[in-house]
Design a protein around this motif. Structure first.
Motif, PDB file in Angstrom:
ATOM      1  N   SER A  13       0.830  -1.207   0.000  1.00 10.26           N
ATOM      2  CA  SER A  13       0.000   0.000   0.000  1.00 10.26           C
ATOM      3  C   SER A  13       0.863   1.256   0.000  1.00 10.26           C
ATOM      4  O   SER A  13       1.993   1.260   0.495  1.00 10.26           O
ATOM      5  CB  SER A  13      -0.897   0.026   1.239  1.00 10.26           C
ATOM      6  OG  SER A  13      -1.855  -0.987   1.183  1.00 10.26           O
ATOM      7  N   ARG A  14       0.302   2.323  -0.556  1.00 10.90           N
ATOM      8  CA  ARG A  14       0.926   3.639  -0.456  1.00 10.90           C
ATOM      9  C   ARG A  14       0.618   4.140   0.942  1.00 10.90           C
ATOM     10  O   ARG A  14      -0.551   4.194   1.351  1.00 10.90           O
ATOM     11  CB  ARG A  14       0.340   4.581  -1.509  1.00 10.90           C
ATOM     12  CG  ARG A  14       1.000   5.946  -1.535  1.00 10.90           C
ATOM     13  CD  ARG A  14       0.392   6.843  -2.600  1.00 10.90           C
ATOM     14  NE  ARG A  14      -1.047   6.971  -2.487  1.00 10.90           N
ATOM     15  CZ  ARG A  14      -1.668   7.813  -1.657  1.00 10.90           C
ATOM     16  NH1 ARG A  14      -0.960   8.572  -0.842  1.00 10.90           N
ATOM     17  NH2 ARG A  14      -2.983   7.872  -1.627  1.00 10.90           N
ATOM     18  N   ILE A  15       1.655   4.492   1.708  1.00 10.14           N
ATOM     19  CA  ILE A  15       1.476   4.887   3.106  1.00 10.14           C
ATOM     20  C   ILE A  15       2.049   6.287   3.301  1.00 10.14           C
ATOM     21  O   ILE A  15       3.190   6.561   2.929  1.00 10.14           O
ATOM     22  CB  ILE A  15       2.174   3.899   4.072  1.00 10.14           C
ATOM     23  CG1 ILE A  15       1.692   2.476   3.810  1.00 10.14           C
ATOM     24  CG2 ILE A  15       1.927   4.313   5.519  1.00 10.14           C
ATOM     25  CD1 ILE A  15       2.504   1.412   4.516  1.00 10.14           C
ATOM     26  N   THR A  16       1.232   7.144   3.887  1.00 13.57           N
ATOM     27  CA  THR A  16       1.613   8.534   4.104  1.00 13.57           C
ATOM     28  C   THR A  16       1.409   8.883   5.573  1.00 13.57           C
ATOM     29  O   THR A  16       0.441   8.452   6.188  1.00 13.57           O
ATOM     30  CB  THR A  16       0.733   9.463   3.237  1.00 13.57           C
ATOM     31  OG1 THR A  16       0.828   9.044   1.879  1.00 13.57           O
ATOM     32  CG2 THR A  16       1.163  10.899   3.338  1.00 13.57           C
ATOM     33  N   LEU A  17       2.341   9.656   6.124  1.00 11.07           N
ATOM     34  CA  LEU A  17       2.190  10.191   7.477  1.00 11.07           C
ATOM     35  C   LEU A  17       1.922  11.681   7.348  1.00 11.07           C
ATOM     36  O   LEU A  17       2.620  12.387   6.599  1.00 11.07           O
ATOM     37  CB  LEU A  17       3.453   9.963   8.309  1.00 11.07           C
ATOM     38  CG  LEU A  17       3.878   8.516   8.528  1.00 11.07           C
ATOM     39  CD1 LEU A  17       5.135   8.458   9.399  1.00 11.07           C
ATOM     40  CD2 LEU A  17       2.775   7.689   9.141  1.00 11.07           C
ATOM     41  N   VAL A  18       0.921  12.170   8.067  1.00  5.55           N
ATOM     42  CA  VAL A  18       0.543  13.578   8.015  1.00  5.55           C
ATOM     43  C   VAL A  18       0.653  14.154   9.426  1.00  5.55           C
ATOM     44  O   VAL A  18       0.106  13.601  10.374  1.00  5.55           O
ATOM     45  CB  VAL A  18      -0.902  13.749   7.490  1.00  5.55           C
ATOM     46  CG1 VAL A  18      -1.266  15.226   7.421  1.00  5.55           C
ATOM     47  CG2 VAL A  18      -1.070  13.081   6.129  1.00  5.55           C
ATOM     48  N   MET A  19       1.387  15.270   9.527  1.00  2.56           N
ATOM     49  CA  MET A  19       1.553  15.932  10.816  1.00  2.56           C
ATOM     50  C   MET A  19       1.805  17.412  10.562  1.00  2.56           C
ATOM     51  O   MET A  19       2.620  17.767   9.697  1.00  2.56           O
ATOM     52  CB  MET A  19       2.736  15.327  11.580  1.00  2.56           C
ATOM     53  CG  MET A  19       2.917  15.880  12.979  1.00  2.56           C
ATOM     54  SD  MET A  19       4.295  15.126  13.863  1.00  2.56           S
ATOM     55  CE  MET A  19       5.660  16.067  13.204  1.00  2.56           C
ATOM     56  N   ASP A  20       1.114  18.262  11.291  1.00  2.00           N
ATOM     57  CA  ASP A  20       1.310  19.714  11.183  1.00  2.00           C
ATOM     58  C   ASP A  20       1.225  20.199   9.731  1.00  2.00           C
ATOM     59  O   ASP A  20       2.090  20.927   9.248  1.00  2.00           O
ATOM     60  CB  ASP A  20       2.652  20.129  11.785  1.00  2.00           C
ATOM     61  CG  ASP A  20       2.762  19.816  13.261  1.00  2.00           C
ATOM     62  OD1 ASP A  20       1.714  19.776  13.940  1.00  2.00           O
ATOM     63  OD2 ASP A  20       3.889  19.597  13.742  1.00  2.00           O
ATOM     64  N   ASN A  21       0.203  19.738   9.013  1.00  2.00           N
ATOM     65  CA  ASN A  21      -0.030  20.120   7.613  1.00  2.00           C
ATOM     66  C   ASN A  21       1.089  19.698   6.661  1.00  2.00           C
ATOM     67  O   ASN A  21       1.233  20.257   5.582  1.00  2.00           O
ATOM     68  CB  ASN A  21      -0.281  21.629   7.482  1.00  2.00           C
ATOM     69  CG  ASN A  21      -1.552  22.043   8.159  1.00  2.00           C
ATOM     70  OD1 ASN A  21      -2.550  21.334   8.106  1.00  2.00           O
ATOM     71  ND2 ASN A  21      -1.520  23.186   8.822  1.00  2.00           N
TER      72      ASN A  21
END
Length: 82
Positions: free
Chosen positions: A30-38
């Motif tokens: 899977s394509r995995i993304t981490l999002v934090m503080d925009n």
């Protein structure tokens, strides 16, 4: 699929742990993304992870898209949440 978690692991500061996090992400198709503080980064990129500034107590969103997205998110949540 996405899941918001609070980083509880105190060891997310060192390069070895960050490399382990990237290794976990790379176990999944899977394509995995981490999002934090925009900011949004590819969880399979060591440079992206290092630049994100993960700290204990930070709230992040793990996003995954693909055939194994549920288990990928669970694995990252376990690593970061413990």
């Amino acid at each position: 699929m996405r899941k918001e978690i609070t980083v509880k692991s105190a060891s997310v500061y060192d390069a070895r742990s960050l490399a382990e996090l990237v290794g976990i992400a790379n176990n999944y198709s899977s394509r995995i993304t981490l999002v934090m503080d925009n900011r949004s980064i590819n969880a399979k990129s060591i440079m992206g992870i290092m630049g994100l500034g993960l700290d204990q107590g930070k709230i992040i969103t793990i996003e995954a898209e693909g055939t194994d997205e549920e288990v990928a998110i669970a694995a990252l949540e376990e690593f970061l949440g413990n």
